[in-house]
Design a protein around this motif. Structure first.
Motif, short mmCIF file in Angstrom:
data_model
loop_
_atom_site.label_atom_id
_atom_site.label_comp_id
_atom_site.label_asym_id
_atom_site.label_seq_id
_atom_site.Cartn_x
_atom_site.Cartn_y
_atom_site.Cartn_z
N THR A 48 83.21 62.53 -78.03
CA THR A 48 83.40 62.72 -79.33
C THR A 48 84.56 61.69 -80.07
OG1 THR A 48 82.49 64.92 -78.98
CG2 THR A 48 83.44 64.43 -81.24
N LEU A 49 84.14 61.17 -81.22
CA LEU A 49 85.34 60.62 -81.86
C LEU A 49 84.88 60.67 -83.44
CD1 LEU A 49 87.76 58.73 -81.53
CD2 LEU A 49 86.05 56.68 -81.40
N SER A 50 86.08 61.37 -84.15
CA SER A 50 85.76 61.34 -85.57
C SER A 50 87.29 61.36 -86.07
CB SER A 50 85.26 62.50 -85.89
OG SER A 50 85.70 63.62 -85.78
N GLU A 51 87.47 61.27 -87.40
CA GLU A 51 88.80 60.90 -87.65
C GLU A 51 89.90 62.34 -87.31
OE1 GLU A 51 91.50 60.01 -91.75
OE2 GLU A 51 89.27 59.84 -91.83
N GLY A 52 90.73 61.99 -86.63
CA GLY A 52 91.62 62.99 -86.03
C GLY A 52 91.21 63.56 -84.93
N LEU A 53 90.19 63.41 -84.26
CA LEU A 53 89.47 64.16 -83.19
C LEU A 53 88.95 63.11 -82.15
CD1 LEU A 53 88.27 66.80 -81.91
CD2 LEU A 53 86.37 66.42 -83.05
N CYS A 54 89.25 63.47 -81.19
CA CYS A 54 88.68 62.51 -79.87
C CYS A 54 88.38 63.38 -78.57
CB CYS A 54 89.57 61.42 -79.67
SG CYS A 54 89.12 59.93 -78.36
N GLU A 55 87.31 63.46 -77.94
CA GLU A 55 86.97 64.25 -76.93
C GLU A 55 86.59 63.23 -75.80
OE1 GLU A 55 85.05 67.88 -77.03
OE2 GLU A 55 85.23 67.91 -78.99
N GLY A 56 86.68 63.48 -74.43
CA GLY A 56 86.27 62.54 -73.47
C GLY A 56 86.51 63.50 -72.21
N GLU A 57 86.15 62.54 -71.08
CA GLU A 57 85.92 63.37 -69.92
C GLU A 57 86.22 62.19 -68.69
OE1 GLU A 57 81.22 64.15 -69.47
OE2 GLU A 57 82.67 65.52 -70.12
N PHE A 58 86.82 62.74 -67.34
CA PHE A 58 86.55 61.71 -66.36
C PHE A 58 86.65 62.64 -65.04
CE2 PHE A 58 90.76 62.84 -66.10
CZ PHE A 58 91.34 62.26 -65.00
N THR A 59 86.14 61.96 -64.05
CA THR A 59 86.20 62.57 -62.70
C THR A 59 87.35 61.95 -61.83
OG1 THR A 59 83.94 62.47 -62.63
CG2 THR A 59 84.92 62.73 -60.81
N LEU A 60 88.22 63.02 -61.17
CA LEU A 60 89.22 62.88 -60.45
C LEU A 60 88.97 62.29 -59.08
CD1 LEU A 60 91.64 66.08 -60.99
CD2 LEU A 60 92.04 63.63 -61.64
N ARG A 61 89.36 61.08 -58.90
CA ARG A 61 88.67 60.27 -57.52
C ARG A 61 90.02 60.33 -56.56
NH1 ARG A 61 88.30 56.34 -61.66
NH2 ARG A 61 89.86 54.86 -60.61
N SER A 62 89.86 60.28 -55.39
CA SER A 62 90.74 60.28 -54.23
C SER A 62 92.06 59.64 -54.47
CB SER A 62 90.29 60.15 -52.98
OG SER A 62 89.73 58.65 -52.97
N GLU A 63 91.96 58.36 -55.03
CA GLU A 63 92.97 57.73 -55.35
C GLU A 63 93.79 58.12 -56.41
OE1 GLU A 63 89.68 55.26 -57.35
OE2 GLU A 63 89.96 56.40 -55.40
N MET A 64 93.40 59.15 -56.92
CA MET A 64 93.94 59.66 -58.16
C MET A 64 94.85 61.01 -57.85
SD MET A 64 91.45 59.43 -60.94
CE MET A 64 90.95 57.81 -62.03
N CYS A 65 94.76 61.34 -56.63
CA CYS A 65 95.47 62.50 -56.08
C CYS A 65 96.53 62.33 -55.07
CB CYS A 65 94.42 63.48 -55.09
SG CYS A 65 92.91 63.82 -56.07
N ASN A 66 97.38 63.16 -55.26
CA ASN A 66 98.94 63.18 -54.63
C ASN A 66 98.74 63.81 -53.25
OD1 ASN A 66 99.05 66.04 -54.75
ND2 ASN A 66 100.28 65.85 -56.63
N GLY A 67 99.73 63.86 -52.39
CA GLY A 67 99.88 64.34 -51.04
C GLY A 67 99.68 65.90 -51.03
N HIS A 68 99.59 66.49 -51.98
CA HIS A 68 99.14 67.79 -51.92
C HIS A 68 97.46 68.19 -52.21
CE1 HIS A 68 103.29 69.15 -52.05
NE2 HIS A 68 103.60 68.54 -53.16
N GLY A 69 96.90 66.89 -52.36
CA GLY A 69 95.65 67.05 -52.80
C GLY A 69 95.17 67.30 -53.98
N ASN A 70 96.18 67.35 -54.99
CA ASN A 70 96.13 67.65 -56.35
C ASN A 70 96.03 66.23 -57.33
OD1 ASN A 70 96.36 70.31 -55.96
ND2 ASN A 70 98.49 70.49 -56.09
#
Length: 154
Positions: A48-70
């Motif tokens: 979603t994108l309109s003046e003053g508003l933006c929505e989006g999403e993404f999937t957490l991949r393994s290379e985006m996680c720290n040593g705690h698995g978060n």
């Protein structure tokens, strides 16, 4: 320049979901996302994108996680910053971050789809305040607040 081993998860053609910001009024922000290799690397899809508003999403991949698995906080921050940029720039004027903060509330885990919503809550002169909320499975996991400044590009 990107190295040969860098894989973009979305591309200039797929970072905006079909039908998002098709109006010529959004040429500036569409071009911004088209050239945004960092957001493409994260795999962000703007839904979603309109003046003053933006929505989006993404999937957490393994290379985006720290040593705690978060989720490592920098990836969540980068996602929030991309949505912040979308909301601030959707008005058609080049706008950059002046200051921002992030509160981490709950962890994200590998494989989870993170949804974000950025809303520009106030503007004055060339300045603005935008709030971004990140959620997973309907549960808020982080909140970001940014101050923006409209600029002149040379």
């Amino acid at each position: 320049m990107m190295s040969a081993t860098t894989t973009l998860q979305t591309t200039a053609e797929t970072i905006l979901a079909p039908g998002v910001a098709d109006d010529p009024a959004f040429d500036w922000v569409r071009g911004m996302f088209r050239d945004d290799r960092a957001s493409q690397f994260l795999g962000i899809t703007i839904t979603t994108l309109s003046e003053g508003l933006c929505e989006g999403e993404f999937t957490l991949r393994s290379e985006m996680c720290n040593g705690h698995g978060n989720a490592q906080g920098g990836f969540l921050y980068a996602f929030a910053d991309s949505l912040f940029a979308g909301a601030c720039n959707a008005g058609g004027q080049p706008t950059v971050a002046a200051f921002n903060t992030m509160h981490y509330i709950a962890p994200g885990k590998e494989g989870q789809r993170i949804h974000g919503r950025a809303i520009q809550s106030d503007t004055w002169g060339r300045n603005g305040i935008t709030d971004v909320e990140l959620a997973c499975d309907g549960r808020v996991i982080a909140q970001f607040r940014g101050t923006s400044r409209a600029v002149t590009l040379k």
